[in-house]
Design a protein around this motif. Structure first.
Motif, PDB file in Angstrom:
ATOM      1  N   GLU A  40       1.523  13.794 -13.255  1.00 63.50           N
ATOM      2  CA  GLU A  40       0.795  12.447 -14.218  1.00 63.50           C
ATOM      3  C   GLU A  40       1.507  11.520 -14.178  1.00 63.50           C
ATOM      4  O   GLU A  40       1.886  10.252 -14.175  1.00 63.50           O
ATOM      5  CB  GLU A  40       1.538  13.028 -15.727  1.00 63.50           C
ATOM      6  N   TYR A  43       0.270   9.702 -11.305  1.00 58.90           N
ATOM      7  CA  TYR A  43      -1.424   9.161 -11.673  1.00 58.90           C
ATOM      8  C   TYR A  43      -0.637   7.813 -12.505  1.00 58.90           C
ATOM      9  O   TYR A  43      -1.133   6.448 -13.232  1.00 58.90           O
ATOM     10  CB  TYR A  43      -2.145   9.598 -13.245  1.00 58.90           C
ATOM     11  N   CYS A  47      -3.057   4.810 -10.652  1.00 62.56           N
ATOM     12  CA  CYS A  47      -3.728   5.664 -11.519  1.00 62.56           C
ATOM     13  C   CYS A  47      -4.044   4.099 -12.563  1.00 62.56           C
ATOM     14  O   CYS A  47      -5.341   3.503 -13.149  1.00 62.56           O
ATOM     15  CB  CYS A  47      -4.673   6.123 -11.406  1.00 62.56           C
ATOM     16  N   ALA A  48      -3.367   4.315 -13.540  1.00 60.95           N
ATOM     17  CA  ALA A  48      -3.461   3.536 -15.164  1.00 60.95           C
ATOM     18  C   ALA A  48      -3.909   2.386 -15.338  1.00 60.95           C
ATOM     19  O   ALA A  48      -4.108   2.236 -16.016  1.00 60.95           O
ATOM     20  CB  ALA A  48      -2.401   3.866 -15.753  1.00 60.95           C
ATOM     21  N   HIS A  51      -7.728   2.323 -14.783  1.00 60.85           N
ATOM     22  CA  HIS A  51      -8.337   3.909 -15.266  1.00 60.85           C
ATOM     23  C   HIS A  51      -6.888   3.744 -16.192  1.00 60.85           C
ATOM     24  O   HIS A  51      -8.349   4.705 -17.387  1.00 60.85           O
ATOM     25  CB  HIS A  51      -7.725   4.799 -14.418  1.00 60.85           C
ATOM     26  N   ASP A  54      -4.425   6.333 -20.219  1.00 58.94           N
ATOM     27  CA  ASP A  54      -5.292   7.508 -20.878  1.00 58.94           C
ATOM     28  C   ASP A  54      -6.091   7.672 -19.985  1.00 58.94           C
ATOM     29  O   ASP A  54      -6.711   8.920 -20.776  1.00 58.94           O
ATOM     30  CB  ASP A  54      -5.318   7.797 -22.736  1.00 58.94           C
ATOM     31  N   ARG A  55      -7.388   7.594 -19.524  1.00 61.11           N
ATOM     32  CA  ARG A  55      -7.570   7.745 -18.740  1.00 61.11           C
ATOM     33  C   ARG A  55      -9.022   7.400 -19.117  1.00 61.11           C
ATOM     34  O   ARG A  55     -10.098   7.634 -18.866  1.00 61.11           O
ATOM     35  CB  ARG A  55      -7.830   9.419 -18.418  1.00 61.11           C
ATOM     36  N   SER A  65     -14.599   6.370 -16.420  1.00 61.71           N
ATOM     37  CA  SER A  65     -13.511   6.886 -17.023  1.00 61.71           C
ATOM     38  C   SER A  65     -13.004   8.365 -16.546  1.00 61.71           C
ATOM     39  O   SER A  65     -14.143   8.660 -15.957  1.00 61.71           O
ATOM     40  CB  SER A  65     -14.174   7.173 -18.757  1.00 61.71           C
ATOM     41  N   LEU A  66     -12.142   8.466 -15.951  1.00 70.01           N
ATOM     42  CA  LEU A  66     -11.132  10.269 -16.196  1.00 70.01           C
ATOM     43  C   LEU A  66     -11.261  10.836 -16.759  1.00 70.01           C
ATOM     44  O   LEU A  66     -10.663  12.353 -16.880  1.00 70.01           O
ATOM     45  CB  LEU A  66     -10.137   9.468 -15.286  1.00 70.01           C
ATOM     46  N   LYS A  67     -11.757  10.841 -17.957  1.00 68.95           N
ATOM     47  CA  LYS A  67     -11.808  11.440 -19.143  1.00 68.95           C
ATOM     48  C   LYS A  67     -13.369  12.337 -19.578  1.00 68.95           C
ATOM     49  O   LYS A  67     -13.236  13.438 -20.285  1.00 68.95           O
ATOM     50  CB  LYS A  67     -12.121  11.412 -20.338  1.00 68.95           C
ATOM     51  N   LEU A 116      -6.197  15.833 -12.825  1.00 72.44           N
ATOM     52  CA  LEU A 116      -7.634  15.655 -14.419  1.00 72.44           C
ATOM     53  C   LEU A 116      -7.777  16.060 -14.335  1.00 72.44           C
ATOM     54  O   LEU A 116      -8.295  16.268 -15.768  1.00 72.44           O
ATOM     55  CB  LEU A 116      -8.224  14.653 -12.706  1.00 72.44           C
ATOM     56  N   LYS A 119      -6.165  17.714 -17.725  1.00 72.67           N
ATOM     57  CA  LYS A 119      -6.330  17.357 -18.708  1.00 72.67           C
ATOM     58  C   LYS A 119      -7.205  16.529 -19.293  1.00 72.67           C
ATOM     59  O   LYS A 119      -7.265  16.217 -20.768  1.00 72.67           O
ATOM     60  CB  LYS A 119      -5.532  15.383 -18.053  1.00 72.67           C
TER      61      LYS A 119
END
Length: 359
Positions: A40, A43, A47-48, A51, A54-55, A65-67, A116, A119
């Motif tokens: 995390e 990330y 990445c934040a 992305h 909160d992904r 989106s990585l969600k 990922l 999550k």
């Protein structure tokens, strides 16, 4: 240093390719709490910015989106790992693997991949295989133009949607992955599924058309070269200070940057993207200082005599703005950011170079 248990690393090593996806399912390892926390942290550091913390995606550069459970179920494990490790050349997504100039080891990339997935709710991986999808390329081109080009671009360059014409993406993405996304979309994103809008034949045709866009290109191998050290970062040490007018606060235009380079003015030019992108192409004379760099080390190496420091990135300004902000917080006052970013720089016809920047 990564301290993954042998069981976790062995399981992650087995999750590597479309062939592995087509084989019998293997248990997906859970990260120990300390490794999940480290992933995390990685990330948020790497990445934040694009992305989102909160992904959810689209914080910068239309980063996806990585969600999305749809994406995670079809991209996990191998495609997700490859995207993190090697990026998408031709897009702002650089490769984060140390082998291509990034900051992460392969173990850290795998750890991020597992995090990922967890999550995102640990969706069951869809083992789509890698068989070719047969379709009519010309018919697919017409369907693409009608239904896809408004978001993905007439030549797949990406507008509000993913750059589907990117050779790196097409080189590592099998037909069934593309076909599934066309049919089912990406939940939690503007990408809706076309089941019910397009016939199965039309979706096959679009898939075949996208695949055809990857033909005819050659990825010439580029050997990694050591970037110039910050100690050698000052361009034209005997030159005069640059003169330019700010745009919208603290930005310099591509025309002004090109001019002061040609005038051989004294300044420092920082490339704030992930370092692998500097290897692919950069503005001549720049030094790679990624936005996630150790701030104290950077500050200690930069000149403190008022030499101008100009930063750029690709998005076009998020990473460079981030570096510019903390430079100013550290007391540097003569700082600026390239307004157009390197993408705009290239689009306006200004030159780039690869490999080691010449003095």
């Amino acid at each position: 240093m990564i301290t993954s248990s042998p069981k976790v690393l062995l399981a992650a090593l087995l999750l590597v390719s479309p062939l592995a996806q087509a084989a019998a399912p293997r248990p997906i390892p859970l990260l120990p709490p300390e490794e999940a926390a480290a992933a995390e942290a990685d990330y948020q550091r790497y990445c934040a910015l694009c992305h989102g913390p909160d992904r959810a995606g689209h914080a910068n550069d239309h980063a996806p989106s990585l969600k999305s459970r749809s994406l995670l179920s079809t991209a996990f494990p191998w495609l997700l790992r490859e995207s993190i490790a090697y990026g998408r050349p031709g897009t702002p997504m650089g490769g984060y693997l140390d082998e291509v100039g990034g900051p992460m080891s392969m173990a850290e990339v795998r750890r991020m991949m597992l995090w990922l997935h967890e999550k995102g709710g640990s969706p069951e991986p869809l083992r789509l295989g890698s068989d070719r999808v047969a379709g009519d390329v010309q018919a697919g081109a017409a369907v693409y133009g009608q239904y896809c080009a408004s978001c993905h671009g007439e030549q797949g360059e990406g507008i509000t949607g993913t750059a589907l014409g990117n050779p790196a993406m097409l080189a590592t993405t099998p037909d069934p992955f593309l076909r599934h996304a066309i049919e089912h979309g990406r939940d939690g994103t503007p990408m809706e599924g076309f089941a019910g809008t397009l016939s199965p034949t039309q979706m096959d045709d679009v898939t075949a058309f996208l695949r055809s866009r990857a033909t005819g290109w050659n990825a010439e191998p580029r050997p990694l070269v050591p970037p110039p050290a910050l100690a050698d970062a000052v361009l034209n040490p005997e030159g005069e200070a640059p003169a330019f007018e700010f745009k919208n606060g603290h930005y310099i235009t591509a025309a002004d940057l090109d001019r002061i380079l040609k005038e051989k003015r004294r300044f420092v030019l920082l490339d704030t993207r992930v370092a692998s992108m500097w290897q692919l192409a950069h503005i001549k004379g720049s030094v790679p200082i990624p936005y996630y760099s150790d701030r104290e080390a950077v500050v200690a190496a930069l000149p403190t005599d008022g030499t101008w420091i100009i930063s750029y990135c690709e998005c076009p300004r998020a990473a460079a703005d981030s570096v510019n902000k903390w430079l100013r917080e550290k007391g540097f006052t003569n700082t600026a950011v390239l307004w157009e970013g390197i993408g705009g720089w290239v689009a306006l016809g200004y030159p780039t170079t690869v490999g080691r920047a010449e003095p």
